[in-house]
Design a protein around this motif. Structure first.
Motif, short mmCIF file in Angstrom:
data_model
loop_
_atom_site.label_atom_id
_atom_site.label_comp_id
_atom_site.label_asym_id
_atom_site.label_seq_id
_atom_site.Cartn_x
_atom_site.Cartn_y
_atom_site.Cartn_z
N LEU A 95 0.84 -1.20 0.00
CA LEU A 95 0.00 0.00 0.00
C LEU A 95 0.88 1.25 0.00
N GLY B 17 2.33 1.89 -3.41
CA GLY B 17 1.34 2.42 -4.34
C GLY B 17 1.11 3.90 -4.10
N LEU B 18 1.01 4.29 -2.82
CA LEU B 18 0.76 5.69 -2.48
C LEU B 18 1.91 6.59 -2.94
N VAL C 241 0.63 10.25 -4.25
CA VAL C 241 -0.29 10.64 -3.18
C VAL C 241 0.53 11.06 -1.95
N PRO D 251 -2.05 3.55 -6.67
CA PRO D 251 -2.59 3.62 -5.30
C PRO D 251 -4.05 3.18 -5.21
N PHE E 44 -4.92 0.18 -2.78
CA PHE E 44 -5.82 0.37 -1.65
C PHE E 44 -6.85 -0.77 -1.56
#
Lengths: 552, 161
Positions: free
Chosen positions: A30, A33-34, A39, A463, A467
């Motif tokens: 996670l 990905g962020l 992000v 992301p 998620f």
């Protein structure tokens, strides 16, 4: 049944360890990905992106998979061939603890920031010696446990000379032979090259040789993940859908072909590098493609057993049997979705190995998308399906209808998340977005900025997918804990069994030659020597050695 | 061992497709000469900057409309960090690394070279479109890996005149 619980306790120890690392690894996923989607542009300094990436890869690709496979295998050899002897069980535990010690050494050095070398640990990146020693102990531990399972199979065979060996046991032996042969490469580079070098006993390392030994291991590693999923597909799924094993002999033959054709092929991961002759690269590419044959056999077998099960339930017409499959049963639905992912994944694999085509995708996000739908979907979704019956089977608890419904939610979340993320990764890869790279616009370069603006080729999907995958994995961890410790104890008629299918034609004995393991390993060794001897001699004599670096 | 008739057709089709595919790939590689990057030359990885041609990195003309681009990769950049290449010229990239493994990758082209210290990688390429190209490293090389880049400008001299 004390003896039964003893074997199952060993299997459960492996499965529980697997889910501990599944938990750690998917949290890291996670975070990646962020970051990758921008992000979170920068993680706090003590949680560097590459440390997280190393933890993700080591936890999921090495620790989750291997521990899960051994838990599944020990449970299966106990189920199909009876109680382990005390010696075999002790060896199984010995291997387990060696792997745990090795794991702790490697994980502590990674978390301390002394081994941000990713799970491929390419020299001359030089990690702490504890990382390499931990890896070596881990590999040795896996051998000890693997040899224990094989010993159980051969003891059974000796005691039942007239009988056909159980298909599950046969597949366990094939997979472990593949694993042990493959690990010789990584053991050689870690023990002979990296440990002395990281301890300062040698000051330089032959990089190309080390990479070659790694990829001698790295490709069969992916079949080591895949074959246990295949074992589930061949042995258990027909039972779950009310069918039978289409052909016991062909199932065995496909495992032999995987054993033979999965090792002498590592150069297809090194197609872009100097120091390896074009002819040798091409020979290994051709050998790699041979894997198409057992893959087509497996695909045929699966759909044939689906069709015959459907017809047995009264399906008519050409495709009526599609409607008779138990989609509401997570033990089937999960691996079934995994199989659907495996169709584009297999095609992608052929693209990756295709010599010139690899230039477009090598080390791009395409490759990351590829292994997230192979190991991250086809294999792991099979493992999810296994978990839902294996854990209550081992702990003697119930698997209720509401658990099944939550299970379906879990695997659907996983499939949707993986579809979103891997599709974007594949397309981004075609546009050149690199793998294993923290958030970057390369100084607002227009080429890199496009990777945030595409309709499909957009890193923001990473992301989003990550998620959904994270939600799914937390639900999986909760369901694991529930099935392991909280669900009610099953009464005699609620007991969850290990599904073992019968063969469609039990009267048909598999050819004796399929059990001649020395012959198959011999052929495998000959192919390895043919594909590797000359280029490796060349590397030993000509490739310059390099000092180590710590660039993180 | 009994093999179902349909399975024989299926595997037969698969095997023929496989053989045809390998032959096709062989012809494109060894008859038409389409190989991925490679190279057989070696170099002392600790003395790259003193060893020709890497003591003088940059673009060097080697013939009419033919150039050699000698480049050194390091954590975390390339020397030189910018190249100007004439449109339509045949360029031979000659690259090595002076520390860890890097890559020299130009997105959306077939230039994607793995750079192994001690070895010299080569790849020929002809730029057919003018404009700006990003070069990046797609092999993890350390804390600054995501910053490692250079630029190539492909110049259309004909249109300037």
């Amino acid at each position: 049944m004390l003896a039964k619980s003893k074997d199952n306790r060993l299997a459960f120890a492996f499965i529980a360890t697997a889910f501990l690392f599944f938990f750690i690894g998917t949290i890291c996923g996670l975070l990646q990905g962020l970051v990758r989607g921008g992000v979170i542009k920068q993680l706090p300094y003590w949680l560097d992106y590459y440390k997280v990436l190393t933890t993700h890869g080591v936890s999921l690709a090495l620790l989750f998979t291997t521990n899960f496979i051994y838990g599944f295998f020990f449970a299966g050899v106990h189920k199909t061939m009876g109680n382990l002897s005390a010696k075999v069980r002790a060896a199984g535990w010995g291997g387990f603890w060696l792997m745990i010690i090795g794991t702790i050494m490697a994980v502590v050095t990674v978390l301390a920031g002394d081994a941000s070398v990713l799970y491929t640990f390419y020299a001359p990146l030089k990690a702490s010696p504890f990382f390499y020693i931990g890896l070596a102990l881990w590999v040795i531990g896996s051998w000890v446990s693997g040899i224990a399972m094989m010993a159980h199979y051969f003891q059974w065979k000796k005691q039942h000379p007239q009988e056909t060996t159980p298909l599950f046991g046969y597949m366990v032996v094939g997979t472990n032979l593949l694993w042990i042969t493959a690990c010789l490469g990584v053991a050689a580079t870690v023990v002979l090259q990296m440990i002395p070098w990281s301890l300062g006993m040698t000051d330089k390392i032959n990089i190309l040789l080390s990479r070659t030994l790694f990829w001698y291991f790295g490709h069969p590693l992916v079949y080591f993940w895949l074959l246990p999923a295949y074992a589930y597909w061949y042995v258990s799924i027909p039972k779950l859908i009310g069918g039978k094993i289409f052909s016991d002999s062909l199932a065995r033959l496909s495992f032999i072909l995987f054993l033979i054709f999965s090792i002498p092929v590592g150069f297809h991961h090194q197609l872009m590098e100097p120091g390896i002759g074009e002819g040798w690269k091409f020979i290994q590419v051709s050998l790699t493609l041979m894997v198409v044959i057992p893959s087509l056999m497996t695909a045929f077998s699966m759909f044939a057993s689906f069709e015959s099960a459907g017809r047995r339930k009264g399906a008519t017409g050409l495709f009526g049997w599609w409607k008779k499959l138990p989609y509401g049963d997570v033990r089937f639905l999960s691996p079934f979705l995994g199989m659907l992912f495996f169709i584009p994944a297999g095609i992608g694999g052929i693209i990756n190995t295709s010599y010139q085509l690899d230039e477009i995708v090598h080390n791009t996000l395409w490759v990351v998308g590829h292994f997230h739908i192979t190991v991250g979907a086809a294999v792991v979704m099979s493992f999810f399906g296994i978990t839902y019956w294996l854990v209550p089977h081992l702990t003697g608890r119930t698997f209720s209808k509401s658990m099944n419904r939550l299970g379906i939610l879990q695997v659907v979340l996983w499939a949707v998340g993986m579809f979103i993320m891997s599709t974007a990764m594949h397309v981004l890869g075609l546009y050149g977005a690199p793998r294993r790279t923290a958030y970057s616009t390369y100084g607002n370069d227009p080429v890199a900025l496009d990777w945030f603006h595409g309709l499909v080729a957009n890193q923001l999907y990473l992301p989003i997918g990550a998620f959904l995958l994270f939600l799914s994995s937390m639900l999986m961890v909760y369901l694991f804990i529930h099935l392991a410790f909280l669900a009610p104890k099953a009464t005699a008629d609620e007991r969850v069994d290990f599904p073992i299918s019968e063969a469609e034609h039990p009267e048909e004995k598999p050819p004796v030659i399929l059990d001649k393991w020395k012959l198959w390993v011999g052929i495998c060794v000959v192919l390895i020597l043919l594909a590797y001897s000359v280029p490796v001699m060349d590397m030993l004599h000509h490739s310059p050695a390099s000092p180590g670096y710590r660039t993180w | 061992m009994h093999i179902h008739r349909y399975e024989k057709y299926w595997l037969g089709f698969g095997f023929c497709a496989l053989v045809a595919f390998i032959i096709f790939m062989f012809i494109t590689a060894f008859v038409n000469g389409h190989h991925p990057s490679g190279g057989s030359e070696v170099i002392d990885p600790t003395h790259v900057e003193k060893t020709p041609p890497f003591d003088n990195p940059g673009l060097h003309q080697t013939g009419e409309n033919e150039y050699e681009a000698d480049i050194v990769a390091m954590a975390f950049g390339y020397k030189p960090n910018k190249l100007e290449i004439p449109l339509g010229a045949k360029v031979k990239f000659v690259i090595t690394s002076q520390d860890v493994v890097h890559s020299f990758t130009i997105p959306q082209t077939t230039v994607n070279m793995e750079l192994v210290p001690g070895h010299i990688g080569t790849k020929e390429y002809t730029f057919k479109k003018p404009g700006h190209y990003l070069v990046l490293c797609n092999e993890y090389c350390g804390a600054g890996h995501q910053m490692m880049k250079m630029e190539i400008e492909v110049l259309d001299h004909a249109s300037k005149k």
